[in-house]
Design a protein around this motif. Structure first.
Motif: not given
Length: 153
Positions: A39, A43-44, A46-47, A71, A74, A122, A124
């Motif tokens: 995860p 996340e990295r 997506w960032t 979030v 997940l 996930r 959001l």
């Protein structure tokens, strides 16, 4: 003699394939990518994807706009172990883009996208920085998000 350029990364039919690197210290005592690292790496990815499009967080939640989100859920399923450091990829897409929330899908995969090691979703929720209540995504975010929808129809 000229060197040939490396082959371009494959383009998935939907979403984006973002390169990630697994380092030796991401592995657990058995030599497998630790389950909690998946995860984090997603996340990295997506960032990185949203940063490419001009969205990000630089310490000010009021200024963060669409990056002020939380979030809600997940889910992840592990299909095959990653047992060595190296180049991999995360395939990212949106399953649903609502007014105040979204669901994205992901696959942690080989660098060329051919082997899936884990996949999931996930959810959001976009938050107002002052009230921490759900609020609508910006028009700009929604327009860029629509480009990532798995099914645009």
């Amino acid at each position: 003699m000229t060197a040939e350029a490396p082959p371009a990364a494959p383009v998935p039919a939907y979403g984006r394939l973002i390169p990630v690197t697994v380092h030796f210290d991401d592995l657990d005592a058995l030599g497998l990518l630790h389950n909690a690292r998946y995860p984090v790496m997603v996340e990295r990815a997506w960032t990185a994807l949203w940063n490419e499009r001009g969205f990000g967080f630089e310490g000010d939640w009021e200024a963060a706009g669409d990056f002020c989100n939380a979030v809600k859920e997940l889910r992840i399923s592990y299909e095959a172990p990653i047992n060595r450091p190296g180049a991999y990829a995360v395939h990212l897409w949106l399953e649903r883009l609502g007014n105040t929330g979204l669901t994205y899908g992901f696959r942690f995969c080989s660098a060329d996208g051919s082997v899936t090691y884990a996949h999931g979703t996930r959810v959001l929720v976009r938050l107002d920085a002052g009230t921490l209540r759900p609020t609508q995504w910006s028009d700009r975010f929604r327009a860029l998000g629509r480009e990532l929808l798995r099914s645009r129809g």
